[in-house]
Design an enzyme around this catalytic site. Structure first.
Site, mmCIF file in Angstrom:
data_model
loop_
_atom_site.group_PDB
_atom_site.id
_atom_site.type_symbol
_atom_site.label_atom_id
_atom_site.label_comp_id
_atom_site.label_asym_id
_atom_site.label_seq_id
_atom_site.Cartn_x
_atom_site.Cartn_y
_atom_site.Cartn_z
ATOM 1 N N ARG A 159 7.804 22.939 -29.835
ATOM 2 C CA ARG A 159 8.956 22.833 -28.946
ATOM 3 C C ARG A 159 9.539 24.224 -28.696
ATOM 4 O O ARG A 159 9.377 25.142 -29.505
ATOM 5 C CB ARG A 159 10.020 21.925 -29.570
ATOM 6 C CG ARG A 159 9.538 20.523 -29.901
ATOM 7 C CD ARG A 159 10.613 19.734 -30.642
ATOM 8 N NE ARG A 159 10.186 18.374 -30.961
ATOM 9 C CZ ARG A 159 9.632 18.014 -32.109
ATOM 10 N NH1 ARG A 159 9.411 18.916 -33.057
ATOM 11 N NH2 ARG A 159 9.292 16.743 -32.323
ATOM 12 N N LYS A 183 12.392 19.174 -36.105
ATOM 13 C CA LYS A 183 13.571 18.318 -36.104
ATOM 14 C C LYS A 183 13.845 17.795 -37.510
ATOM 15 O O LYS A 183 12.938 17.483 -38.262
ATOM 16 C CB LYS A 183 13.368 17.148 -35.141
ATOM 17 C CG LYS A 183 13.397 17.550 -33.673
ATOM 18 C CD LYS A 183 13.324 16.328 -32.768
ATOM 19 C CE LYS A 183 13.455 16.715 -31.311
ATOM 20 N NZ LYS A 183 13.414 15.529 -30.417
ATOM 21 N N HIS A 254 8.130 22.342 -21.892
ATOM 22 C CA HIS A 254 7.634 21.052 -22.367
ATOM 23 C C HIS A 254 6.320 20.674 -21.680
ATOM 24 O O HIS A 254 5.523 19.915 -22.237
ATOM 25 C CB HIS A 254 8.695 19.968 -22.144
ATOM 26 C CG HIS A 254 8.973 19.165 -23.377
ATOM 27 N ND1 HIS A 254 9.425 19.732 -24.554
ATOM 28 C CD2 HIS A 254 8.840 17.837 -23.627
ATOM 29 C CE1 HIS A 254 9.574 18.789 -25.467
ATOM 30 N NE2 HIS A 254 9.205 17.632 -24.927
ATOM 31 N N ARG A 257 3.677 21.803 -23.908
ATOM 32 C CA ARG A 257 3.555 20.906 -25.072
ATOM 33 C C ARG A 257 2.787 19.644 -24.669
ATOM 34 O O ARG A 257 1.874 19.215 -25.373
ATOM 35 C CB ARG A 257 4.947 20.565 -25.586
ATOM 36 C CG ARG A 257 4.990 19.579 -26.762
ATOM 37 C CD ARG A 257 6.433 19.529 -27.290
ATOM 38 N NE ARG A 257 6.689 18.412 -28.173
ATOM 39 C CZ ARG A 257 6.444 18.410 -29.481
ATOM 40 N NH1 ARG A 257 5.897 19.474 -30.042
ATOM 41 N NH2 ARG A 257 6.742 17.364 -30.230
ATOM 42 N N HIS A 280 5.743 14.778 -34.590
ATOM 43 C CA HIS A 280 6.337 13.486 -34.274
ATOM 44 C C HIS A 280 6.513 12.668 -35.551
ATOM 45 O O HIS A 280 5.584 12.564 -36.355
ATOM 46 C CB HIS A 280 5.444 12.692 -33.314
ATOM 47 C CG HIS A 280 5.441 13.213 -31.918
ATOM 48 N ND1 HIS A 280 4.409 12.998 -31.027
ATOM 49 C CD2 HIS A 280 6.362 13.952 -31.237
ATOM 50 C CE1 HIS A 280 4.687 13.563 -29.874
ATOM 51 N NE2 HIS A 280 5.859 14.167 -29.979
ATOM 52 N N TYR A 289 0.491 10.054 -25.018
ATOM 53 C CA TYR A 289 -0.520 10.986 -24.525
ATOM 54 C C TYR A 289 -1.885 10.328 -24.388
ATOM 55 O O TYR A 289 -2.720 10.782 -23.615
ATOM 56 C CB TYR A 289 -0.594 12.207 -25.447
ATOM 57 C CG TYR A 289 0.696 12.976 -25.484
ATOM 58 C CD1 TYR A 289 1.095 13.749 -24.396
ATOM 59 C CD2 TYR A 289 1.539 12.908 -26.577
ATOM 60 C CE1 TYR A 289 2.290 14.443 -24.413
ATOM 61 C CE2 TYR A 289 2.747 13.597 -26.598
ATOM 62 C CZ TYR A 289 3.110 14.349 -25.525
ATOM 63 O OH TYR A 289 4.296 15.026 -25.528
#
Length: 308
Positions: A159, A183, A254, A257, A280, A289
């Site tokens: 990210r 995150k 993004h 990504r 994730h 995806y």
């Protein structure tokens, strides 16, 4: 509805909720601001209805708040996010004994519109990095930095915030891996390829020393004044390079990504490996995806198979 003064009881709860998100959940300052913006919107509506403290929040209040947001033209994605924020806030308030019964347990919001992420074709990515390489060949630290940032974004799928937060010692040049803080302050290790390694090495040897100052610290990527690069600067760089392609609607980091994830799956990478690379928490997030890859496979089949 005009901006409403929030009563002290509600305002204090919002402040405590913000501290909880930052200290106990490890949310970034940007994420906390986004949460609190949604919470403030809810509490302003509640105050308009005469609610003085969290105990006065009711399911009807939450529903009417979302209804007013919908009437104001908010997208289904925004409504879904605000509904999730309301549920997080009231669940926290119950744990803190500010509310006896959670009013959001039966709160529903419109489902998000299902949309596939924008993906660059491999030839577009090649042209993108070639554009960055051409600029870097002309000299100067900024083009060297920009080339390294673009190569690393595509090589790793990280990210933009993760890229901006990288330090020099997060790199392991021998193994060509990168330590990333994602995150929720979750750390992961991501591999990168030779083109990215060469671009980053070039930046570290010829670009970064020209910009580094006493305030640079360990930051891998620097701005023109020698401070750590911020996300806005990275987005601007990628936006300009994408715009120069002339044949894509993609506008920001993004897209790199999304493209990295899709190209990995197209090349036969395991879904769980891609999940780990992207950071994730849920495999379901990564699975979008596969839809992109299947669609591309279907198109190739129809174009190439004689009995398609």
């Amino acid at each position: 509805m005009s901006s409403q003064q929030i009563p002290a009881g509600l305002a204090a709860a919002a402040q405590r909720f913000g501290r909880y998100l930052e200290a106990e959940r490890g949310r970034s300052a940007h994420t906390v601001r986004a949460y609190l913006s949604d919470v403030r919107s809810l509490l302003e509506h509640a105050a308009f209805e005469g609610v003085e403290d969290p105990a006065g929040l009711e399911l009807g209040t939450l529903r009417r708040w979302l209804g007013s947001q919908s009437e104001a033209g908010m997208s289904r994605a925004t409504l879904a996010r605000r509904s999730a924020t309301a549920r997080a806030f009231t669940a926290w308030a119950v744990r803190e004994e500010l509310i006896q019964t959670d009013p959001a347990l039966r709160l529903k919001a419109p489902k998000r519109e299902k949309s596939l992420p924008g993906v660059l074709h491999q030839q577009q990515v090649l042209r993108l990095v070639e554009g960055a390489e051409s600029a870097a060949a002309e000299g100067g630290p900024m083009p060297l930095r920009n080339r390294a940032m673009v190569e690393l974004l595509y090589a790793t799928g990280i990210r933009v915030g993760e890229l901006a937060g990288l330090d020099v010692d997060d790199l392991d040049p021998d193994r060509r891996t990168l330590r990333v803080l994602g995150k929720g302050n979750k750390e992961r290790t991501v591999p990168y390829g030779l083109p990215a390694a060469l671009a980053v090495d070039d930046w570290l040897r010829r670009g970064r020393p020209a910009l580094a100052t006493g305030s640079s610290g360990p930051a891998l990527f620097l701005g023109v004044r020698g401070r750590r690069v911020d996300q806005r600067q990275v987005r601007s760089v990628v936006h300009d390079l994408l715009a120069a392609l002339g044949d894509t609607a993609a506008t920001g980091p993004h897209a790199l990504r999304h493209s990295a994830a899709t190209h990995l799956l197209d090349g036969g990478a395991d879904l769980r490996a891609v999940q780990e690379i992207l950071g994730h928490s849920s495999l379901a997030t990564t699975q979008i995806y596969t839809h992109v890859s299947v669609e591309r496979l279907r198109q190739s089949y129809q174009q190439a198979h004689p009995r398609a």
